[in-house]
Design a protein around this motif. Sequence first.
Motif, PDB file in Angstrom:
ATOM      1  N   LYS A 144       0.836  -1.209   0.000  1.00  0.00           N
ATOM      2  CA  LYS A 144       0.000   0.000   0.000  1.00  0.00           C
ATOM      3  C   LYS A 144       0.868   1.256   0.000  1.00  0.00           C
ATOM      4  O   LYS A 144       0.603   2.211  -0.731  1.00  0.00           O
ATOM      5  N   ARG A 145       1.911   1.237   0.862  1.00  0.00           N
ATOM      6  CA  ARG A 145       2.789   2.409   0.917  1.00  0.00           C
ATOM      7  C   ARG A 145       3.506   2.609  -0.416  1.00  0.00           C
ATOM      8  O   ARG A 145       3.656   3.745  -0.889  1.00  0.00           O
ATOM      9  N   ASN A 146       3.948   1.489  -1.011  1.00  0.00           N
ATOM     10  CA  ASN A 146       4.653   1.597  -2.292  1.00  0.00           C
ATOM     11  C   ASN A 146       3.756   2.172  -3.379  1.00  0.00           C
ATOM     12  O   ASN A 146       4.202   2.976  -4.210  1.00  0.00           O
ATOM     13  N   GLU A 147       2.483   1.764  -3.394  1.00  0.00           N
ATOM     14  CA  GLU A 147       1.554   2.291  -4.391  1.00  0.00           C
ATOM     15  C   GLU A 147       1.361   3.794  -4.221  1.00  0.00           C
ATOM     16  O   GLU A 147       1.316   4.553  -5.200  1.00  0.00           O
ATOM     17  N   LEU A 148       1.253   4.222  -2.959  1.00  0.00           N
ATOM     18  CA  LEU A 148       1.121   5.657  -2.702  1.00  0.00           C
ATOM     19  C   LEU A 148       2.374   6.405  -3.131  1.00  0.00           C
ATOM     20  O   LEU A 148       2.302   7.493  -3.720  1.00  0.00           O
ATOM     21  N   LEU A 149       3.543   5.816  -2.831  1.00  0.00           N
ATOM     22  CA  LEU A 149       4.795   6.460  -3.213  1.00  0.00           C
ATOM     23  C   LEU A 149       4.949   6.528  -4.728  1.00  0.00           C
ATOM     24  O   LEU A 149       5.420   7.541  -5.272  1.00  0.00           O
ATOM     25  N   LEU A 150       4.569   5.451  -5.417  1.00  0.00           N
ATOM     26  CA  LEU A 150       4.656   5.447  -6.876  1.00  0.00           C
ATOM     27  C   LEU A 150       3.785   6.541  -7.482  1.00  0.00           C
ATOM     28  O   LEU A 150       4.214   7.275  -8.382  1.00  0.00           O
ATOM     29  N   ASP A 151       2.559   6.640  -6.976  1.00  0.00           N
ATOM     30  CA  ASP A 151       1.625   7.619  -7.552  1.00  0.00           C
ATOM     31  C   ASP A 151       2.054   9.057  -7.286  1.00  0.00           C
ATOM     32  O   ASP A 151       1.756   9.958  -8.076  1.00  0.00           O
ATOM     33  N   SER A 152       2.741   9.269  -6.140  1.00  0.00           N
ATOM     34  CA  SER A 152       3.127  10.645  -5.791  1.00  0.00           C
ATOM     35  C   SER A 152       4.574  10.961  -6.159  1.00  0.00           C
ATOM     36  O   SER A 152       5.028  12.086  -5.954  1.00  0.00           O
ATOM     37  N   SER A 153       5.303   9.969  -6.691  1.00  0.00           N
ATOM     38  CA  SER A 153       6.715  10.174  -6.975  1.00  0.00           C
ATOM     39  C   SER A 153       6.923  11.183  -8.108  1.00  0.00           C
ATOM     40  O   SER A 153       6.168  11.225  -9.085  1.00  0.00           O
ATOM     41  N   LYS A 154       7.984  11.974  -7.952  1.00  0.00           N
ATOM     42  CA  LYS A 154       8.355  12.908  -9.010  1.00  0.00           C
ATOM     43  C   LYS A 154       9.200  12.237 -10.085  1.00  0.00           C
ATOM     44  O   LYS A 154       9.481  12.844 -11.124  1.00  0.00           O
ATOM     45  N   ASP A 155       9.613  10.991  -9.811  1.00  0.00           N
ATOM     46  CA  ASP A 155      10.319  10.211 -10.830  1.00  0.00           C
ATOM     47  C   ASP A 155       9.307   9.548 -11.749  1.00  0.00           C
ATOM     48  O   ASP A 155       8.223   9.140 -11.319  1.00  0.00           O
ATOM     49  N   ALA A 156       9.674   9.440 -13.037  1.00  0.00           N
ATOM     50  CA  ALA A 156       8.820   8.747 -14.004  1.00  0.00           C
ATOM     51  C   ALA A 156       9.058   7.252 -13.884  1.00  0.00           C
ATOM     52  O   ALA A 156      10.163   6.762 -14.125  1.00  0.00           O
ATOM     53  N   ILE A 157       8.014   6.497 -13.484  1.00  0.00           N
ATOM     54  CA  ILE A 157       8.155   5.070 -13.215  1.00  0.00           C
ATOM     55  C   ILE A 157       7.095   4.296 -13.977  1.00  0.00           C
ATOM     56  O   ILE A 157       5.922   4.691 -14.019  1.00  0.00           O
ATOM     57  N   ALA A 158       7.525   3.171 -14.565  1.00  0.00           N
ATOM     58  CA  ALA A 158       6.590   2.287 -15.254  1.00  0.00           C
ATOM     59  C   ALA A 158       6.979   0.847 -14.970  1.00  0.00           C
ATOM     60  O   ALA A 158       8.138   0.546 -14.677  1.00  0.00           O
ATOM     61  N   TYR A 159       5.987  -0.053 -15.049  1.00  0.00           N
ATOM     62  CA  TYR A 159       6.242  -1.482 -14.945  1.00  0.00           C
ATOM     63  C   TYR A 159       5.914  -2.112 -16.292  1.00  0.00           C
ATOM     64  O   TYR A 159       4.843  -1.857 -16.864  1.00  0.00           O
ATOM     65  N   ILE A 160       6.862  -2.923 -16.786  1.00  0.00           N
ATOM     66  CA  ILE A 160       6.796  -3.472 -18.140  1.00  0.00           C
ATOM     67  C   ILE A 160       6.761  -4.994 -18.065  1.00  0.00           C
ATOM     68  O   ILE A 160       7.582  -5.613 -17.381  1.00  0.00           O
ATOM     69  N   ALA A 161       5.806  -5.597 -18.746  1.00  0.00           N
ATOM     70  CA  ALA A 161       5.751  -7.061 -18.851  1.00  0.00           C
ATOM     71  C   ALA A 161       5.619  -7.428 -20.319  1.00  0.00           C
ATOM     72  O   ALA A 161       4.693  -6.959 -21.012  1.00  0.00           O
ATOM     73  N   GLU A 162       6.581  -8.240 -20.801  1.00  0.00           N
ATOM     74  CA  GLU A 162       6.602  -8.656 -22.203  1.00  0.00           C
ATOM     75  C   GLU A 162       6.527  -7.455 -23.140  1.00  0.00           C
ATOM     76  O   GLU A 162       5.848  -7.465 -24.161  1.00  0.00           O
ATOM     77  N   GLY A 163       7.231  -6.399 -22.781  1.00  0.00           N
ATOM     78  CA  GLY A 163       7.333  -5.211 -23.621  1.00  0.00           C
ATOM     79  C   GLY A 163       6.179  -4.243 -23.498  1.00  0.00           C
ATOM     80  O   GLY A 163       6.248  -3.134 -24.046  1.00  0.00           O
ATOM     81  N   MET A 164       5.101  -4.599 -22.759  1.00  0.00           N
ATOM     82  CA  MET A 164       3.919  -3.749 -22.637  1.00  0.00           C
ATOM     83  C   MET A 164       3.896  -3.047 -21.280  1.00  0.00           C
ATOM     84  O   MET A 164       4.382  -3.563 -20.275  1.00  0.00           O
ATOM     85  N   HIS A 165       3.295  -1.849 -21.243  1.00  0.00           N
ATOM     86  CA  HIS A 165       3.118  -1.128 -19.983  1.00  0.00           C
ATOM     87  C   HIS A 165       1.952  -1.756 -19.204  1.00  0.00           C
ATOM     88  O   HIS A 165       0.844  -1.864 -19.728  1.00  0.00           O
ATOM     89  N   ILE A 166       2.219  -2.182 -17.969  1.00  0.00           N
ATOM     90  CA  ILE A 166       1.113  -2.673 -17.131  1.00  0.00           C
ATOM     91  C   ILE A 166       0.798  -1.687 -16.003  1.00  0.00           C
ATOM     92  O   ILE A 166      -0.226  -1.799 -15.340  1.00  0.00           O
ATOM     93  N   TYR A 167       1.711  -0.729 -15.795  1.00  0.00           N
ATOM     94  CA  TYR A 167       1.442   0.364 -14.842  1.00  0.00           C
ATOM     95  C   TYR A 167       2.343   1.531 -15.206  1.00  0.00           C
ATOM     96  O   TYR A 167       3.525   1.353 -15.549  1.00  0.00           O
ATOM     97  N   THR A 168       1.805   2.749 -15.140  1.00  0.00           N
ATOM     98  CA  THR A 168       2.600   3.966 -15.282  1.00  0.00           C
ATOM     99  C   THR A 168       2.110   4.968 -14.252  1.00  0.00           C
ATOM    100  O   THR A 168       0.906   5.099 -14.011  1.00  0.00           O
ATOM    101  N   ASN A 169       3.032   5.679 -13.634  1.00  0.00           N
ATOM    102  CA  ASN A 169       2.599   6.687 -12.662  1.00  0.00           C
ATOM    103  C   ASN A 169       2.344   8.017 -13.368  1.00  0.00           C
ATOM    104  O   ASN A 169       2.711   8.203 -14.544  1.00  0.00           O
ATOM    105  N   CYS A 244       7.971  -8.834 -13.501  1.00  0.00           N
ATOM    106  CA  CYS A 244       8.020  -7.847 -14.583  1.00  0.00           C
ATOM    107  C   CYS A 244       9.302  -7.040 -14.444  1.00  0.00           C
ATOM    108  O   CYS A 244      10.189  -7.397 -13.672  1.00  0.00           O
ATOM    109  N   LEU A 245       9.386  -5.953 -15.199  1.00  0.00           N
ATOM    110  CA  LEU A 245      10.518  -5.043 -15.105  1.00  0.00           C
ATOM    111  C   LEU A 245      10.049  -3.687 -14.609  1.00  0.00           C
ATOM    112  O   LEU A 245       8.983  -3.202 -15.006  1.00  0.00           O
ATOM    113  N   GLN A 246      10.862  -3.080 -13.726  1.00  0.00           N
ATOM    114  CA  GLN A 246      10.596  -1.695 -13.331  1.00  0.00           C
ATOM    115  C   GLN A 246      11.473  -0.776 -14.168  1.00  0.00           C
ATOM    116  O   GLN A 246      12.677  -1.000 -14.290  1.00  0.00           O
ATOM    117  N   LEU A 247      10.865   0.239 -14.749  1.00  0.00           N
ATOM    118  CA  LEU A 247      11.583   1.222 -15.564  1.00  0.00           C
ATOM    119  C   LEU A 247      11.529   2.573 -14.876  1.00  0.00           C
ATOM    120  O   LEU A 247      10.442   3.094 -14.596  1.00  0.00           O
TER     121      LEU A 247
END
Length: 685
Positions: A144-169, A244-247
């Motif tokens: 839960k904390r990580n999800e909040l941090l991801l959504d509020s982060s000033k860094d551009a973060i995405a999670y990639i599975a098989e080349g596709m975006h499955i999450y982007t902040n 997956c991969l974190q970008l």
Amino acid sequence: MSKAKHINTLIFSTSANACEEIASQLKNQGLAIRHQQINNSEQLSEQIKAKTWHQAIFVGESDNLSIEQAMGLLKSQKTILPTVYLTADPSEEYRLAMMRKGITDCVGKDNFDLLGWVVKRDQKTVAYELGKQEAFKQVLETTKRNELLLDSSKDAIAYIAEGMHIYTNPTYSERFGYDNDDLIALTLMDMVAPSATQTVKDLLKQQKETDEEVEAIIKCKKADATEFEANFILSSAIYDEEPCLQLLVREVADQTELMAKLKEVSSTDQVTGLLNRPAFLKKLTQAVAQSEESGIDAILYFIEIDQIQDYQSQFGIAACDELLKGLGDWLSTECPENASKGRISDSSFAVMLSDSENLPSELARQLVDNIKNANFDLAGQTVNLTLSIGTVTTTENQLESGKLLAQANAICTKVKSEGGDSYKIFNPTVDTLLSEQEKAIYEEFLEAKEMDRIRVQYQPMMPLKGSSNRQYLSFFRYQNEQGELILGEGIFEIFEKLGVDADIDRLSIKTALKELADKDKDKRLKLFTKLSPGTLVTEDLIEWLLTKIENAVIETNQIVLCVEATVAQAYLNRVILLSEALSDCDIGLCINNVAITDKELVSSIKPTYITLSGEFIETIKNEGTEKVLAVTNAASQNNIMTIATKLEDASTLAQIWPLGIDFAMGNYVSKPLNSMNYDFTDNDF
């Protein structure tokens, strides 16, 4: 079971005496039982609501509460609760029938040794389940904390599975100029310029082969086709329970120097140049976590300037900044380079040593003494300061950093209230368990320990039957400030209260083994050394002792462990098991201070030796030998060697000689010696 947690135990029985007997038997085996008798459903319902229980023991059937009803209520506890049924019929068929009712195991009603092992086994399962639940809870909270941090982060973060975006902040979407919904349909290659496609493929391949974090400068492409350079940082991750991969995407900009300066400013106190409170607390938090892993103390010193309010009233708060700056500089030169130093409040400082093997008092004493030789400027005048210091160590107190700092502050305030110019080391156990008189005795012992004034003395035993054994009983002592060897009144009871008696035993044994190894090159001497209750219940005693014996290059048959008769009576089953285990290792067991009425105790344990208490000789002097024959005959019948103590004169020796005593010790033989150097050939026997 040293440092064992309490085992909250429900005992289902209509007899309070039966409950107490079961609890007592389990405690004698080193189990930290806290029990509650249950004999009806109302009591059981109340207790389940009141606390978490770790074990349930049924003593036969009860008219008020059936097994089925009790098991139904016990299932309402959310955590696992093992159950044991004590039965007069421990057959396999009966055991299976009770297990079908939900009982974890069945044990014969008088087989307390087996019950102890069953409870120990069950508690390993309980500990595992509780740990698993706590870990699962922490994982959920962390997610839960990580999800909040991801959504509020000033860094551009995405999670990639098989080349596709499955999450982007949101920052990632903004950086590339897409709506979040659009990104889900795009691949990673859609985010880079055509010239960077091969570089991204190589980066993905490298990450897959090494399974480590990799990075590269990539030319990226926005939704409007404009391009920019960014650092792509790829690492393995799990998102929504899928690998997956974190970008992480960071635009390339030469901001390193600026960020370093900002970080330095944000963590530095502007008056003293030391760490400010938030930065120091961060260092302290890291040190606490590190000490928990390594087991090596981090030491925290909370420092106050004595009479600082007087200086502020006389010269003003602004003028005192010069004084604070001077003290900050002095601390920087006086403390070790690896120490963290900070200003915690207006006039309070803190110093923290990580991974320190030094005694907590060393730096505190140095600062209190050396500050008297330092000069400080204040409004054009030179002033001399004194300090009050409160000291706390991490591993003994097991607190988070904020509470640790508050604790050090509290003990520092106590030092100031007593006149300052000193230091104190906070020990919560001492402050809550000991009286003022006991504290003074314990502090005297601690000072002797810190100044390396712990000593072991040795009293020889004279053989009375021509034995070739050269035996000594070791005594723990310490020197006071006058250099006298003493033993503070009730010091061993104090050690037991604080739970350090086992540590003192091991210190004494190590010292005695070293002396034995140094003095006994021909391996002819035998050393008797005492065990406290705390040592008696430790699980690794024999393993530890065998290691020390091997390191000292002596024989196991040169060591005899001594247990007081009163302790042996209280821990009878434990001592019997210890006697058998020691015999297998060729290590002797001696029961000390056996009374003339202890015939049954001697016959039950069958130790290698017994020492006869002082009343043995007094009884012979006043009433003759008849009353002592029961215990001496019991020893003789079981091939147990006897040692008479407190032998003070030749006439007493003549009285005990016909009883067949094997050894004698006392001032008539020799007073305790500082070394094993008694001449056994030079005597009047």
